[in-house]
Design a protein around this motif. Structure first.
Motif, mmCIF file in Angstrom:
data_model
loop_
_atom_site.group_PDB
_atom_site.id
_atom_site.type_symbol
_atom_site.label_atom_id
_atom_site.label_comp_id
_atom_site.label_asym_id
_atom_site.label_seq_id
_atom_site.Cartn_x
_atom_site.Cartn_y
_atom_site.Cartn_z
ATOM 1 N N ASN A 96 -11.860 -27.763 -11.464
ATOM 2 C CA ASN A 96 -11.728 -28.232 -10.083
ATOM 3 C C ASN A 96 -10.930 -27.195 -9.288
ATOM 4 O OD1 ASN A 96 -11.096 -29.462 -7.683
ATOM 5 N ND2 ASN A 96 -10.298 -31.347 -8.586
ATOM 6 N N ALA A 97 -11.595 -26.524 -8.349
ATOM 7 C CA ALA A 97 -10.958 -25.429 -7.606
ATOM 8 C C ALA A 97 -9.817 -25.919 -6.711
ATOM 9 C CB ALA A 97 -12.003 -24.693 -6.764
ATOM 10 N N LEU A 98 -9.737 -27.243 -6.488
ATOM 11 C CA LEU A 98 -8.679 -27.781 -5.621
ATOM 12 C C LEU A 98 -7.467 -28.255 -6.427
ATOM 13 C CD1 LEU A 98 -10.999 -29.845 -3.228
ATOM 14 C CD2 LEU A 98 -10.284 -27.439 -3.033
ATOM 15 N N ASP A 99 -7.531 -28.107 -7.771
ATOM 16 C CA ASP A 99 -6.482 -28.601 -8.660
ATOM 17 C C ASP A 99 -5.836 -27.401 -9.373
ATOM 18 O OD1 ASP A 99 -5.057 -29.506 -10.884
ATOM 19 O OD2 ASP A 99 -6.517 -31.062 -11.405
ATOM 20 N N ARG A 153 -13.117 -33.649 -12.502
ATOM 21 C CA ARG A 153 -12.178 -34.327 -11.578
ATOM 22 C C ARG A 153 -10.894 -34.749 -12.279
ATOM 23 N NH1 ARG A 153 -17.071 -36.259 -10.168
ATOM 24 N NH2 ARG A 153 -16.707 -38.294 -11.139
ATOM 25 N N ALA A 154 -10.953 -34.867 -13.632
ATOM 26 C CA ALA A 154 -9.740 -35.199 -14.398
ATOM 27 C C ALA A 154 -8.944 -33.936 -14.759
ATOM 28 C CB ALA A 154 -10.120 -35.967 -15.659
ATOM 29 N N GLY A 155 -9.376 -32.779 -14.249
ATOM 30 C CA GLY A 155 -8.601 -31.553 -14.465
ATOM 31 C C GLY A 155 -8.936 -30.817 -15.750
ATOM 32 N N GLU A 156 -10.107 -31.130 -16.356
ATOM 33 C CA GLU A 156 -10.507 -30.452 -17.594
ATOM 34 C C GLU A 156 -11.460 -29.285 -17.299
ATOM 35 O OE1 GLU A 156 -9.190 -31.034 -20.407
ATOM 36 O OE2 GLU A 156 -8.143 -32.901 -19.916
ATOM 37 N N LEU A 157 -11.684 -28.450 -18.329
ATOM 38 C CA LEU A 157 -12.607 -27.317 -18.197
ATOM 39 C C LEU A 157 -13.970 -27.670 -18.786
ATOM 40 C CD1 LEU A 157 -10.342 -24.321 -19.351
ATOM 41 C CD2 LEU A 157 -10.684 -25.223 -17.030
ATOM 42 N N VAL A 158 -15.035 -27.363 -18.036
ATOM 43 C CA VAL A 158 -16.403 -27.602 -18.501
ATOM 44 C C VAL A 158 -17.216 -26.323 -18.290
ATOM 45 C CG1 VAL A 158 -18.508 -28.973 -18.212
ATOM 46 C CG2 VAL A 158 -16.272 -30.063 -17.875
ATOM 47 N N ALA A 159 -17.821 -25.795 -19.371
ATOM 48 C CA ALA A 159 -18.699 -24.626 -19.231
ATOM 49 C C ALA A 159 -20.088 -25.099 -18.828
ATOM 50 C CB ALA A 159 -18.760 -23.844 -20.535
ATOM 51 N N PHE A 160 -20.750 -24.326 -17.959
ATOM 52 C CA PHE A 160 -22.058 -24.758 -17.433
ATOM 53 C C PHE A 160 -22.968 -23.554 -17.189
ATOM 54 C CE2 PHE A 160 -21.521 -23.493 -12.930
ATOM 55 C CZ PHE A 160 -20.165 -23.233 -12.900
ATOM 56 N N PRO A 161 -24.298 -23.786 -17.269
ATOM 57 C CA PRO A 161 -25.229 -22.675 -17.059
ATOM 58 C C PRO A 161 -25.424 -22.365 -15.576
ATOM 59 C CG PRO A 161 -26.443 -24.697 -17.489
ATOM 60 C CD PRO A 161 -24.981 -25.043 -17.597
ATOM 61 N N THR A 162 -25.680 -21.106 -15.279
ATOM 62 C CA THR A 162 -26.142 -20.697 -13.948
ATOM 63 C C THR A 162 -27.269 -19.691 -14.194
ATOM 64 O OG1 THR A 162 -24.900 -18.663 -13.526
ATOM 65 C CG2 THR A 162 -23.703 -20.740 -13.197
ATOM 66 N N GLU A 163 -27.888 -19.185 -13.149
ATOM 67 C CA GLU A 163 -28.952 -18.201 -13.366
ATOM 68 C C GLU A 163 -28.393 -16.840 -13.801
ATOM 69 O OE1 GLU A 163 -27.927 -19.346 -10.558
ATOM 70 O OE2 GLU A 163 -28.186 -17.974 -8.863
ATOM 71 N N THR A 164 -27.096 -16.583 -13.560
ATOM 72 C CA THR A 164 -26.542 -15.277 -13.932
ATOM 73 C C THR A 164 -26.003 -15.301 -15.359
ATOM 74 O OG1 THR A 164 -24.408 -15.849 -12.937
ATOM 75 C CG2 THR A 164 -25.974 -14.634 -11.564
ATOM 76 N N VAL A 165 -24.854 -15.968 -15.571
ATOM 77 C CA VAL A 165 -24.273 -16.144 -16.911
ATOM 78 C C VAL A 165 -23.670 -17.552 -16.939
ATOM 79 C CG1 VAL A 165 -23.762 -13.660 -17.105
ATOM 80 C CG2 VAL A 165 -21.963 -15.221 -16.316
#
Ligand code: AMP
Ligand code: MG
Length: 336
Positions: A39-42, A21-33
Protein backbone atom coordinates in the motif's frame (compact mmCIF):
# COMPACT_ATOMS: atom_id res chain seq x y z
CA UNK A 1 6.32 -16.23 7.52
CA UNK A 2 4.31 -18.68 5.42
CA UNK A 3 3.82 -17.25 1.91
CA UNK A 4 0.40 -17.87 0.34
CA UNK A 5 0.21 -18.72 -3.38
CA UNK A 6 -2.98 -17.17 -4.75
CA UNK A 7 -4.85 -17.69 -8.02
CA UNK A 8 -6.72 -15.29 -10.26
CA UNK A 9 -10.20 -16.06 -8.97
CA UNK A 10 -12.61 -13.73 -7.20
CA UNK A 11 -11.92 -15.04 -3.69
CA UNK A 12 -8.11 -14.97 -3.95
CA UNK A 13 -8.09 -11.54 -5.62
CA UNK A 14 -10.19 -10.07 -2.86
CA UNK A 15 -7.91 -11.71 -0.27
CA UNK A 16 -4.86 -10.18 -2.04
CA UNK A 17 -6.58 -6.79 -1.82
CA UNK A 18 -7.24 -7.27 1.91
CA UNK A 19 -3.60 -8.21 2.52
CA UNK A 20 -2.44 -5.01 0.79
CA UNK A 21 -4.84 -2.85 2.84
CA UNK A 22 -3.66 -4.67 6.00
CA UNK A 23 -0.09 -3.50 5.27
CA UNK A 24 1.28 -6.79 3.89
CA UNK A 25 3.40 -7.43 0.78
CA UNK A 26 1.87 -9.20 -2.24
CA UNK A 27 3.83 -10.07 -5.41
CA UNK A 28 1.82 -9.74 -8.64
CA UNK A 29 2.29 -10.14 -12.40
CA UNK A 30 2.52 -7.25 -14.85
CA UNK A 31 3.40 -7.23 -18.55
CA UNK A 32 7.00 -6.19 -17.74
CA UNK A 33 8.18 -8.21 -14.69
CA UNK A 34 6.57 -9.40 -11.43
CA UNK A 35 6.18 -6.59 -8.88
CA UNK A 36 6.40 -6.63 -5.09
CA UNK A 37 3.33 -4.64 -4.06
CA UNK A 38 2.59 -2.65 -0.89
CA UNK A 39 0.00 0.00 0.00
CA UNK A 40 1.78 3.13 -1.26
CA UNK A 41 -0.11 5.26 1.30
CA UNK A 42 1.11 3.17 4.29
CA UNK A 43 4.69 4.00 5.31
CA UNK A 44 5.11 0.86 7.42
CA UNK A 45 3.97 -1.37 4.56
CA UNK A 46 6.31 0.36 2.09
CA UNK A 47 9.24 0.01 4.51
CA UNK A 48 8.74 -3.78 4.47
CA UNK A 49 9.49 -3.77 0.72
CA UNK A 50 13.07 -2.62 1.29
CA UNK A 51 13.60 -5.25 4.00
CA UNK A 52 12.14 -8.13 1.95
CA UNK A 53 14.32 -7.29 -1.07
CA UNK A 54 17.43 -6.17 0.76
CA UNK A 55 17.02 -2.98 -1.28
CA UNK A 56 19.01 0.17 -0.44
CA UNK A 57 16.62 2.75 1.01
CA UNK A 58 17.77 5.47 -1.40
CA UNK A 59 16.33 3.57 -4.38
CA UNK A 60 12.75 4.84 -4.96
CA UNK A 61 9.71 2.70 -5.83
CA UNK A 62 7.16 2.98 -8.63
CA UNK A 63 3.52 3.64 -7.68
CA UNK A 64 1.07 1.47 -9.65
CA UNK A 65 -2.47 2.56 -10.46
CA UNK A 66 -5.42 1.14 -12.44
CA UNK A 67 -7.29 4.38 -13.18
CA UNK A 68 -5.82 7.51 -14.77
CA UNK A 69 -7.69 9.78 -12.36
CA UNK A 70 -5.42 8.48 -9.55
CA UNK A 71 -2.47 10.26 -11.20
CA UNK A 72 -3.97 13.62 -10.25
CA UNK A 73 -4.27 12.51 -6.60
CA UNK A 74 -0.59 11.65 -6.22
CA UNK A 75 1.20 14.00 -8.66
CA UNK A 76 1.13 17.72 -9.39
CA UNK A 77 2.32 20.03 -12.20
CA UNK A 78 1.09 17.76 -14.96
CA UNK A 79 2.44 19.54 -18.04
CA UNK A 80 1.39 19.12 -21.69
CA UNK A 81 3.98 16.39 -22.38
CA UNK A 82 2.66 14.47 -19.38
CA UNK A 83 -0.95 14.93 -20.48
CA UNK A 84 -0.11 13.55 -23.95
CA UNK A 85 1.65 10.50 -22.50
CA UNK A 86 -1.18 9.88 -20.02
CA UNK A 87 -3.83 10.19 -22.72
CA UNK A 88 -2.10 8.54 -25.68
CA UNK A 89 0.42 6.02 -24.30
CA UNK A 90 -0.79 4.76 -20.92
CA UNK A 91 -1.60 2.00 -20.04
CA UNK A 92 1.72 0.65 -21.35
CA UNK A 93 5.13 -0.57 -20.14
CA UNK A 94 6.04 3.01 -19.25
CA UNK A 95 6.54 4.83 -15.93
CA UNK A 96 6.25 8.61 -15.72
CA UNK A 97 8.06 10.74 -13.13
CA UNK A 98 6.18 13.84 -11.92
CA UNK A 99 6.38 16.20 -8.92
CA UNK A 100 4.71 14.37 -6.00
CA UNK A 101 1.85 15.40 -3.74
CA UNK A 102 2.19 15.08 0.04
CA UNK A 103 0.11 11.86 0.27
CA UNK A 104 3.14 10.12 -1.18
CA UNK A 105 5.73 9.90 1.59
CA UNK A 106 9.52 10.00 1.44
CA UNK A 107 9.80 6.25 2.05
CA UNK A 108 8.23 5.67 -1.40
CA UNK A 109 10.33 8.22 -3.30
CA UNK A 110 13.54 7.82 -1.26
CA UNK A 111 13.21 11.46 -0.29
CA UNK A 112 12.88 12.76 -3.85
CA UNK A 113 10.32 15.52 -4.55
CA UNK A 114 9.04 13.45 -7.50
CA UNK A 115 6.98 10.25 -7.79
CA UNK A 116 7.20 7.51 -10.43
CA UNK A 117 3.78 6.34 -11.67
CA UNK A 118 2.83 3.36 -13.79
CA UNK A 119 -0.48 2.06 -15.12
CA UNK A 120 0.13 -1.51 -16.31
CA UNK A 121 -1.41 -2.87 -19.47
CA UNK A 122 -1.67 -6.41 -18.10
CA UNK A 123 -5.29 -7.36 -17.29
CA UNK A 124 -4.06 -9.46 -14.35
CA UNK A 125 -2.12 -6.53 -12.89
CA UNK A 126 -5.16 -4.27 -13.18
CA UNK A 127 -7.47 -6.84 -11.58
CA UNK A 128 -5.10 -6.93 -8.61
CA UNK A 129 -4.81 -3.13 -8.43
CA UNK A 130 -8.60 -2.81 -8.52
CA UNK A 131 -8.88 -5.33 -5.66
CA UNK A 132 -6.26 -3.39 -3.68
CA UNK A 133 -8.27 -0.16 -4.10
CA UNK A 134 -5.22 1.93 -3.10
CA UNK A 135 -2.15 3.00 -5.12
CA UNK A 136 0.40 0.16 -4.89
CA UNK A 137 4.14 0.83 -4.67
CA UNK A 138 6.19 -1.92 -6.26
CA UNK A 139 9.74 -2.62 -7.33
CA UNK A 140 10.59 -5.86 -9.13
CA UNK A 141 9.91 -8.90 -6.91
CA UNK A 142 13.51 -10.17 -6.73
CA UNK A 143 16.24 -10.01 -4.11
CA UNK A 144 18.07 -6.73 -4.78
CA UNK A 145 20.70 -7.09 -7.50
CA UNK A 146 19.33 -10.36 -8.94
CA UNK A 147 17.68 -10.70 -12.37
CA UNK A 148 14.03 -9.59 -12.24
CA UNK A 149 11.43 -12.41 -12.09
CA UNK A 150 9.18 -12.94 -15.11
CA UNK A 151 7.30 -15.98 -13.75
CA UNK A 152 5.72 -16.60 -10.33
CA UNK A 153 8.04 -19.57 -9.83
CA UNK A 154 11.05 -17.20 -9.98
CA UNK A 155 9.33 -14.93 -7.44
CA UNK A 156 8.98 -17.98 -5.17
CA UNK A 157 12.75 -18.70 -5.49
CA UNK A 158 13.61 -15.25 -4.13
CA UNK A 159 10.66 -14.31 -1.91
CA UNK A 160 9.24 -17.49 -0.35
CA UNK A 161 8.89 -16.99 3.41
CA UNK A 162 9.66 -13.24 3.12
CA UNK A 163 6.27 -11.90 1.95
CA UNK A 164 2.58 -12.58 2.68
CA UNK A 165 1.49 -13.75 -0.78
CA UNK A 166 2.25 -14.26 -4.45
CA UNK A 167 -0.49 -13.90 -7.07
CA UNK A 168 0.32 -16.66 -9.56
CA UNK A 169 -0.43 -15.23 -13.00
CA UNK A 170 0.93 -15.66 -16.51
CA UNK A 171 4.60 -15.27 -17.49
CA UNK A 172 5.43 -11.64 -18.35
CA UNK A 173 5.22 -10.85 -22.05
CA UNK A 174 7.52 -7.83 -22.25
CA UNK A 175 10.16 -9.29 -19.93
CA UNK A 176 12.18 -6.15 -19.08
CA UNK A 177 11.19 -3.36 -16.70
CA UNK A 178 9.24 -0.32 -17.87
CA UNK A 179 10.67 2.68 -19.69
CA UNK A 180 11.10 5.39 -17.01
CA UNK A 181 10.27 8.80 -18.53
CA UNK A 182 11.01 11.86 -16.40
CA UNK A 183 8.39 14.53 -17.10
CA UNK A 184 9.21 16.64 -14.06
CA UNK A 185 11.81 18.72 -15.92
CA UNK A 186 11.36 21.14 -18.78
CA UNK A 187 12.42 18.56 -21.37
CA UNK A 188 11.29 14.93 -21.17
CA UNK A 189 14.16 12.48 -20.64
CA UNK A 190 14.32 8.68 -20.42
CA UNK A 191 15.96 7.56 -17.17
CA UNK A 192 15.71 3.85 -17.96
CA UNK A 193 15.12 2.35 -21.42
CA UNK A 194 12.26 -0.16 -21.79
CA UNK A 195 9.86 -1.43 -24.43
CA UNK A 196 8.40 2.04 -25.16
CA UNK A 197 11.23 3.52 -27.22
CA UNK A 198 12.77 7.01 -27.36
CA UNK A 199 11.91 7.13 -31.08
CA UNK A 200 8.22 6.46 -30.40
CA UNK A 201 8.05 9.08 -27.63
CA UNK A 202 9.95 11.65 -29.71
CA UNK A 203 7.50 11.26 -32.56
CA UNK A 204 4.50 11.50 -30.25
CA UNK A 205 5.74 14.52 -28.26
CA UNK A 206 7.27 16.37 -31.20
CA UNK A 207 10.56 16.84 -29.34
CA UNK A 208 13.71 14.75 -29.27
CA UNK A 209 13.43 12.56 -26.17
CA UNK A 210 16.95 11.74 -25.03
CA UNK A 211 18.23 8.89 -22.90
CA UNK A 212 20.08 9.64 -19.70
CA UNK A 213 23.44 8.10 -20.46
CA UNK A 214 25.95 10.38 -18.77
CA UNK A 215 26.83 8.56 -15.53
CA UNK A 216 27.45 11.85 -13.70
CA UNK A 217 23.93 13.10 -14.29
CA UNK A 218 22.08 10.09 -12.89
CA UNK A 219 21.06 11.94 -9.75
CA UNK A 220 17.41 11.90 -10.76
CA UNK A 221 17.07 8.14 -10.90
CA UNK A 222 19.04 6.75 -8.00
CA UNK A 223 18.12 3.12 -8.80
CA UNK A 224 20.16 3.02 -11.97
CA UNK A 225 23.40 3.57 -10.02
CA UNK A 226 23.20 0.13 -8.47
CA UNK A 227 24.54 -3.12 -9.83
CA UNK A 228 21.55 -4.91 -11.29
CA UNK A 229 20.42 -8.17 -12.81
CA UNK A 230 23.69 -9.92 -12.03
CA UNK A 231 23.79 -13.66 -12.65
CA UNK A 232 25.63 -15.75 -10.02
CA UNK A 233 28.39 -16.69 -12.49
CA UNK A 234 30.81 -14.45 -14.41
CA UNK A 235 29.45 -12.94 -17.62
CA UNK A 236 31.01 -11.04 -20.53
CA UNK A 237 29.35 -9.36 -23.50
CA UNK A 238 30.39 -8.94 -27.14
CA UNK A 239 28.70 -6.14 -29.08
CA UNK A 240 30.19 -6.87 -32.49
CA UNK A 241 29.52 -9.74 -34.85
CA UNK A 242 32.86 -11.55 -34.55
CA UNK A 243 32.34 -15.32 -34.70
CA UNK A 244 36.05 -16.21 -34.45
CA UNK A 245 36.55 -14.01 -31.38
CA UNK A 246 33.63 -15.64 -29.57
CA UNK A 247 34.89 -19.14 -30.37
CA UNK A 248 38.43 -18.28 -29.26
CA UNK A 249 37.16 -16.77 -26.00
CA UNK A 250 34.97 -19.82 -25.38
CA UNK A 251 37.85 -22.23 -26.04
CA UNK A 252 40.12 -20.29 -23.71
CA UNK A 253 37.53 -20.56 -20.91
CA UNK A 254 37.29 -24.32 -21.50
CA UNK A 255 41.09 -24.53 -21.29
CA UNK A 256 40.89 -22.67 -17.96
CA UNK A 257 38.54 -25.38 -16.66
CA UNK A 258 35.18 -23.60 -17.07
CA UNK A 259 31.96 -25.04 -18.49
CA UNK A 260 31.00 -21.89 -20.48
CA UNK A 261 27.98 -21.11 -22.62
CA UNK A 262 27.55 -18.85 -25.64
CA UNK A 263 24.31 -16.83 -25.40
CA UNK A 264 23.98 -15.72 -28.98
CA UNK A 265 21.62 -14.84 -31.78
CA UNK A 266 22.27 -18.02 -33.74
CA UNK A 267 23.32 -20.88 -31.45
CA UNK A 268 23.44 -23.35 -34.34
CA UNK A 269 26.59 -21.64 -35.65
CA UNK A 270 28.52 -22.88 -32.62
CA UNK A 271 28.30 -26.63 -33.24
CA UNK A 272 30.22 -28.63 -30.64
CA UNK A 273 30.11 -25.77 -28.10
CA UNK A 274 27.40 -24.99 -25.50
CA UNK A 275 25.15 -22.34 -27.06
CA UNK A 276 21.70 -20.93 -26.24
CA UNK A 277 19.52 -18.48 -28.21
CA UNK A 278 19.36 -14.80 -27.26
CA UNK A 279 16.02 -14.48 -29.11
CA UNK A 280 14.73 -14.14 -32.65
CA UNK A 281 14.51 -10.35 -32.44
CA UNK A 282 14.91 -7.71 -29.73
CA UNK A 283 11.31 -8.15 -28.50
CA UNK A 284 11.82 -11.89 -28.13
CA UNK A 285 15.22 -11.29 -26.50
CA UNK A 286 13.52 -9.00 -23.93
CA UNK A 287 10.78 -11.53 -23.18
CA UNK A 288 13.29 -14.32 -22.47
CA UNK A 289 16.16 -12.27 -21.07
CA UNK A 290 15.89 -12.72 -17.29
CA UNK A 291 14.44 -16.23 -17.45
CA UNK A 292 17.33 -17.38 -19.65
CA UNK A 293 19.85 -15.61 -17.40
CA UNK A 294 18.50 -17.46 -14.35
CA UNK A 295 18.56 -20.77 -16.28
CA UNK A 296 22.11 -20.31 -17.60
CA UNK A 297 23.60 -19.62 -14.17
CA UNK A 298 22.36 -23.00 -12.92
CA UNK A 299 23.76 -25.02 -15.86
CA UNK A 300 27.01 -23.25 -16.73
CA UNK A 301 29.72 -21.39 -14.87
CA UNK A 302 30.67 -18.70 -17.42
CA UNK A 303 28.26 -16.76 -19.69
CA UNK A 304 29.55 -15.31 -22.98
CA UNK A 305 26.74 -13.14 -24.36
CA UNK A 306 26.54 -11.65 -27.86
CA UNK A 307 24.24 -8.75 -28.76
CA UNK A 308 24.92 -6.98 -32.02
CA UNK A 309 22.25 -4.30 -32.56
CA UNK A 310 23.11 -3.80 -36.21
CA UNK A 311 23.10 -7.50 -37.03
CA UNK A 312 20.94 -7.73 -40.17
CA UNK A 313 18.46 -5.37 -38.46
CA UNK A 314 17.33 -8.23 -36.20
CA UNK A 315 17.95 -6.47 -32.91
CA UNK A 316 17.18 -2.86 -33.84
CA UNK A 317 13.48 -2.76 -32.90
CA UNK A 318 11.95 -0.74 -30.01
CA UNK A 319 13.16 -3.07 -27.20
CA UNK A 320 16.77 -3.10 -28.39
CA UNK A 321 18.09 -0.28 -26.19
CA UNK A 322 16.41 -1.78 -23.13
CA UNK A 323 17.88 -5.24 -23.73
CA UNK A 324 21.33 -3.77 -24.27
CA UNK A 325 21.03 -1.77 -21.03
CA UNK A 326 20.15 -4.92 -19.01
CA UNK A 327 22.94 -6.97 -20.61
CA UNK A 328 25.52 -4.25 -19.90
CA UNK A 329 24.46 -4.13 -16.24
CA UNK A 330 24.36 -7.94 -15.95
CA UNK A 331 27.98 -8.23 -17.09
CA UNK A 332 29.09 -5.15 -15.13
CA UNK A 333 30.12 -3.52 -18.46
CA UNK A 334 32.62 -6.32 -18.95
CA UNK A 335 32.97 -6.22 -22.76
CA UNK A 336 35.14 -8.44 -24.91
P1 AMP B 1 12.78 -1.16 -10.07
O1 AMP B 1 11.76 -1.23 -11.18
O2 AMP B 1 12.62 -2.20 -9.04
O3 AMP B 1 14.19 -1.16 -10.58
O4 AMP B 1 12.61 0.24 -9.32
C1 AMP B 1 12.06 1.40 -9.82
C2 AMP B 1 13.02 2.34 -10.47
O5 AMP B 1 12.28 3.47 -10.93
C3 AMP B 1 14.08 2.93 -9.55
O6 AMP B 1 15.20 2.11 -9.44
C4 AMP B 1 14.39 4.27 -10.22
O7 AMP B 1 15.37 4.10 -11.22
C5 AMP B 1 13.06 4.65 -10.88
N1 AMP B 1 12.36 5.67 -10.07
C6 AMP B 1 11.42 5.46 -9.13
N2 AMP B 1 11.00 6.62 -8.58
C7 AMP B 1 11.70 7.60 -9.18
C8 AMP B 1 11.71 9.03 -9.06
N3 AMP B 1 10.94 9.68 -8.19
N4 AMP B 1 12.55 9.71 -9.86
C9 AMP B 1 13.33 9.05 -10.72
N5 AMP B 1 13.36 7.72 -10.89
C10 AMP B 1 12.56 7.00 -10.14
MG1 MG C 1 14.35 -3.98 -9.97
Amino acid sequence: MQTEYLQFNKRDLSHAGELIRAGELVAFPTETVYGLGANALDENAVAKTYAAKGRPSDNPLIVHICDKSQIYDIASEINDYAKTVIERVMPAPITIVLPKRSVIKDVVTAGLPSVAIRMPQSAEARQFLRAAAVPVSAPSANISGRPSPTTWQRVREDMDGRIAAVLCGAPCEVGIESTVLDLSRQEPIILRPGAVSAEHLSQLLGVQVKLLTDPDSKVNSPGIRYKHYAPKVPMVLALDDDFDKLCAFYDQKVAEGYNPVLWAHDPLRFVGRNAVSMGLDDGDAATKLFETMRMLETKYDFIIAEFCQSKNGIYDGPASRGVLDRLLRACGHNLI
